[in-house]
Scaffold this motif. Structure first.
Motif, PDB file in Angstrom:
ATOM      1  N   GLN A 107      39.068  35.765  33.559  1.00  0.00           N
ATOM      2  CA  GLN A 107      39.783  36.250  32.377  1.00  0.00           C
ATOM      3  C   GLN A 107      40.982  37.110  32.754  1.00  0.00           C
ATOM      4  O   GLN A 107      41.819  37.422  31.912  1.00  0.00           O
ATOM      5  CB  GLN A 107      38.847  37.079  31.483  1.00  0.00           C
ATOM      6  N   ILE A 108      41.050  37.519  34.038  1.00  0.00           N
ATOM      7  CA  ILE A 108      42.130  38.389  34.490  1.00  0.00           C
ATOM      8  C   ILE A 108      43.264  37.526  35.002  1.00  0.00           C
ATOM      9  O   ILE A 108      43.071  36.641  35.807  1.00  0.00           O
ATOM     10  CB  ILE A 108      41.644  39.321  35.617  1.00  0.00           C
ATOM     11  N   GLY A 109      44.465  37.777  34.559  1.00  0.00           N
ATOM     12  CA  GLY A 109      45.593  37.033  35.079  1.00  0.00           C
ATOM     13  C   GLY A 109      46.297  36.236  34.005  1.00  0.00           C
ATOM     14  O   GLY A 109      46.221  36.528  32.817  1.00  0.00           O
ATOM     15  N   HIS A 110      46.931  35.141  34.422  1.00  0.00           N
ATOM     16  CA  HIS A 110      47.885  34.472  33.564  1.00  0.00           C
ATOM     17  C   HIS A 110      47.252  33.851  32.327  1.00  0.00           C
ATOM     18  O   HIS A 110      47.716  34.045  31.224  1.00  0.00           O
ATOM     19  CB  HIS A 110      48.622  33.396  34.351  1.00  0.00           C
TER      20      HIS A 110
ATOM     21  N   ILE B  56      32.811  37.486  46.387  1.00  0.00           N
ATOM     22  CA  ILE B  56      33.289  37.417  45.012  1.00  0.00           C
ATOM     23  C   ILE B  56      34.748  37.801  44.951  1.00  0.00           C
ATOM     24  O   ILE B  56      35.161  38.775  45.534  1.00  0.00           O
ATOM     25  CB  ILE B  56      32.464  38.337  44.093  1.00  0.00           C
ATOM     26  N   GLY B  57      35.546  37.045  44.176  1.00  0.00           N
ATOM     27  CA  GLY B  57      36.948  37.374  43.985  1.00  0.00           C
ATOM     28  C   GLY B  57      37.830  36.899  45.075  1.00  0.00           C
ATOM     29  O   GLY B  57      39.000  37.220  45.074  1.00  0.00           O
TER      30      GLY B  57
ATOM     31  N   ARG C 185      28.590  34.610  36.136  1.00  0.00           N
ATOM     32  CA  ARG C 185      29.145  35.616  35.224  1.00  0.00           C
ATOM     33  C   ARG C 185      30.312  36.354  35.872  1.00  0.00           C
ATOM     34  O   ARG C 185      31.328  36.627  35.231  1.00  0.00           O
ATOM     35  CB  ARG C 185      28.052  36.604  34.823  1.00  0.00           C
ATOM     36  N   GLU C 186      30.185  36.692  37.159  1.00  0.00           N
ATOM     37  CA  GLU C 186      31.274  37.409  37.826  1.00  0.00           C
ATOM     38  C   GLU C 186      32.528  36.551  37.896  1.00  0.00           C
ATOM     39  O   GLU C 186      33.636  37.030  37.639  1.00  0.00           O
ATOM     40  CB  GLU C 186      30.832  37.821  39.224  1.00  0.00           C
ATOM     41  N   ASP C 187      32.382  35.262  38.209  1.00  0.00           N
ATOM     42  CA  ASP C 187      33.545  34.380  38.217  1.00  0.00           C
ATOM     43  C   ASP C 187      34.141  34.257  36.820  1.00  0.00           C
ATOM     44  O   ASP C 187      35.365  34.199  36.656  1.00  0.00           O
ATOM     45  CB  ASP C 187      33.154  32.995  38.741  1.00  0.00           C
ATOM     46  N   PHE C 188      33.279  34.218  35.795  1.00  0.00           N
ATOM     47  CA  PHE C 188      33.758  34.147  34.414  1.00  0.00           C
ATOM     48  C   PHE C 188      34.613  35.364  34.077  1.00  0.00           C
ATOM     49  O   PHE C 188      35.692  35.248  33.483  1.00  0.00           O
ATOM     50  CB  PHE C 188      32.561  34.055  33.466  1.00  0.00           C
TER      51      PHE C 188
ATOM     52  N   ARG D 171      36.210  27.996  40.727  1.00  0.00           N
ATOM     53  CA  ARG D 171      34.764  27.993  40.956  1.00  0.00           C
ATOM     54  C   ARG D 171      33.994  27.831  39.646  1.00  0.00           C
ATOM     55  O   ARG D 171      32.983  27.128  39.579  1.00  0.00           O
ATOM     56  CB  ARG D 171      34.342  29.290  41.651  1.00  0.00           C
ATOM     57  N   LEU D 172      34.465  28.487  38.585  1.00  0.00           N
ATOM     58  CA  LEU D 172      33.782  28.416  37.301  1.00  0.00           C
ATOM     59  C   LEU D 172      33.863  27.021  36.711  1.00  0.00           C
ATOM     60  O   LEU D 172      32.857  26.471  36.232  1.00  0.00           O
ATOM     61  CB  LEU D 172      34.375  29.449  36.338  1.00  0.00           C
ATOM     62  N   SER D 173      35.041  26.424  36.731  1.00  0.00           N
ATOM     63  CA  SER D 173      35.180  25.074  36.180  1.00  0.00           C
ATOM     64  C   SER D 173      34.357  24.080  36.988  1.00  0.00           C
ATOM     65  O   SER D 173      33.758  23.149  36.431  1.00  0.00           O
ATOM     66  CB  SER D 173      36.654  24.652  36.152  1.00  0.00           C
ATOM     67  N   GLY D 174      34.291  24.275  38.326  1.00  0.00           N
ATOM     68  CA  GLY D 174      33.470  23.392  39.144  1.00  0.00           C
ATOM     69  C   GLY D 174      31.998  23.521  38.825  1.00  0.00           C
ATOM     70  O   GLY D 174      31.262  22.528  38.760  1.00  0.00           O
ATOM     71  N   ALA D 175      31.534  24.757  38.597  1.00  0.00           N
ATOM     72  CA  ALA D 175      30.124  24.969  38.275  1.00  0.00           C
ATOM     73  C   ALA D 175      29.773  24.373  36.914  1.00  0.00           C
ATOM     74  O   ALA D 175      28.730  23.728  36.753  1.00  0.00           O
ATOM     75  CB  ALA D 175      29.806  26.460  38.301  1.00  0.00           C
ATOM     76  N   LEU D 176      30.635  24.568  35.920  1.00  0.00           N
ATOM     77  CA  LEU D 176      30.365  24.030  34.585  1.00  0.00           C
ATOM     78  C   LEU D 176      30.395  22.512  34.583  1.00  0.00           C
ATOM     79  O   LEU D 176      29.619  21.858  33.884  1.00  0.00           O
ATOM     80  CB  LEU D 176      31.371  24.598  33.574  1.00  0.00           C
ATOM     81  N   ARG D 177      31.292  21.933  35.373  1.00  0.00           N
ATOM     82  CA  ARG D 177      31.327  20.474  35.458  1.00  0.00           C
ATOM     83  C   ARG D 177      30.054  19.945  36.117  1.00  0.00           C
ATOM     84  O   ARG D 177      29.507  18.924  35.713  1.00  0.00           O
ATOM     85  CB  ARG D 177      32.553  20.006  36.250  1.00  0.00           C
TER      86      ARG D 177
END
Length: 371
Positions: A269-272, A370-371, A262-265, A304-310
């Protein structure tokens, strides 16, 4: 750089700075008389004096004191910037003296105040540290880290009275105040209104890319989901449940894995590319390059999020994304996925077990920073 703020006020301070703090800085840093400040603001002198004294009594709070020191330096530099050379010197002031602008404070306050609404959550701040950490008590002496925020943002929230510390010390623990809960409700309502207007106006954009660009400063959910102000996440409710042998349905390490996702999610959302549609990573057969998770900031969080979801794949990735990231209830997720009633909690536990192994393999024990 210290000028990085929305200094649209006559005293060159960011627009989020409360009036009493402005009076205090003008009086202590600028040498302005109380009567002059009152006359210029159209306030009784006794009112301004009370506001100045109130801020002075708060300087024992380390976050409030830090915020006032940063704002005092910002105000002084703005006054001294009378020439081109002085402006250049002001731009070269160390990054440790930066202060957040209104947009940054709003975005980060939504994220951190939501976390502080959770049962047993506090914001822990250590002296001279550049980051503050939200920690939640998990019961039986355990705790888990749920969010990290830059010290200047935490200082701004303390100055505005959104968080408070009863016993400042080497490590100070802050809780959300009634003013903070009110502010969170207002900030979430404002975001809801913006997103609702954005969803209704999407047809006016020529391309989806143009639509995303229009919202990249917002924590937008491209599928229009509502982000509720909840007192706890679905994981916390499950963590309190017990199996027949008395053991928690979700162990502390599984809860930490879900909180990490959740924290990575939220950081992603912050940024480009703030309007990133994470559902695409659950599409069977989608090819993604190797994700190392070594990046920092929002880009590192996306990796990290895309790696975890994959790693989780369709099904397990869906329930983790819905319940851990979107904070959707298990019953709603079961209906969305067409699953049998009360089966979602078992699938979620399997997803968290695989997620925990993934983090141990890619990041290591303890979950990294984190971050």
């Amino acid at each position: 750089m210290i000028c990085r703020s929305d200094c649209d006020q006559p005293d060159r301070l960011p627009s989020w700075v409360p009036e009493d703090a402005r009076f205090y800085l003008a009086h202590t840093e600028g040498g302005e008389a109380i009567r002059k400040l009152a006359r210029d603001a159209g306030r009784p002198a006794s009112t301004v004096l009370r506001q100045v004294r109130k801020i002075e009594t708060l300087r024992d709070d380390p976050l409030v004191d830090g915020a006032l020191r940063r704002l005092g330096a910002l105000r002084l530099c703005a006054e001294e910037a009378q020439s081109k050379k002085e402006t250049v010197r002001m731009m070269e002031i160390s990054r440790s003296e930066t202060t957040p602008d209104a947009a940054t404070l709003t975005r980060e306050a939504r994220r951190i105040l939501r976390r502080l609404c959770e049962s047993g959550a506090v914001l822990a701040v250590a002296a001279e540290m550049e980051k503050a950490v939200v920690v939640r008590d998990t019961g039986e002496g355990g705790s888990t880290r749920t969010a990290v925020v830059d010290a200047p943002v935490a200082q701004a929230m303390a100055l505005k009275g959104w968080i408070a510390c009863d016993n400042p010390g080497r490590i100070s623990r802050y809780h959300i105040t009634s003013a903070g809960r009110t502010a969170l409700g207002r900030l979430m309502a404002e975001q809801e209104s913006k997103l609702r207007g954005f969803n209704e106006a999407q047809a006016g954009f020529d391309t989806s890319a143009a639509a995303e660009a229009a919202m990249e400063a917002e924590e937008a959910d491209p599928r229009g989901r509502r982000r509720y102000v909840v007192s706890e996440s679905p994981l916390q409710g499950l963590a309190r449940r017990r199996d027949k042998d008395g053991t928690p349905f979700l162990s502390e390490e599984l809860v930490r894995a879900g909180e990490r996702l959740r924290e990575d999610f939220e950081l992603a959302q912050i940024g480009h590319r703030a309007a990133q549609n994470w559902d695409q990573f659950l599409t069977a057969g989608l090819h993604l390059g190797l994700v190392t998770g070594q990046g920092r900031g929002s880009e590192g969080a996306r990796q990290r999020l895309s790696g975890a979801l994959r790693e989780l794949g369709p099904g397990l990735g869906d329930v983790a994304l819905q319940c851990c990231c979107y904070l959707e209830g298990l019953e709603t997720t079961e209906k969305r996925m067409g699953w049998a009633a009360r089966s979602g909690k078992v699938v979620l536990r399997i997803a968290l077990q695989r997620l925990h192994r993934h983090y141990e393999r890619t990041i290591g024990a303890g979950g990294g920073l984190i971050g």
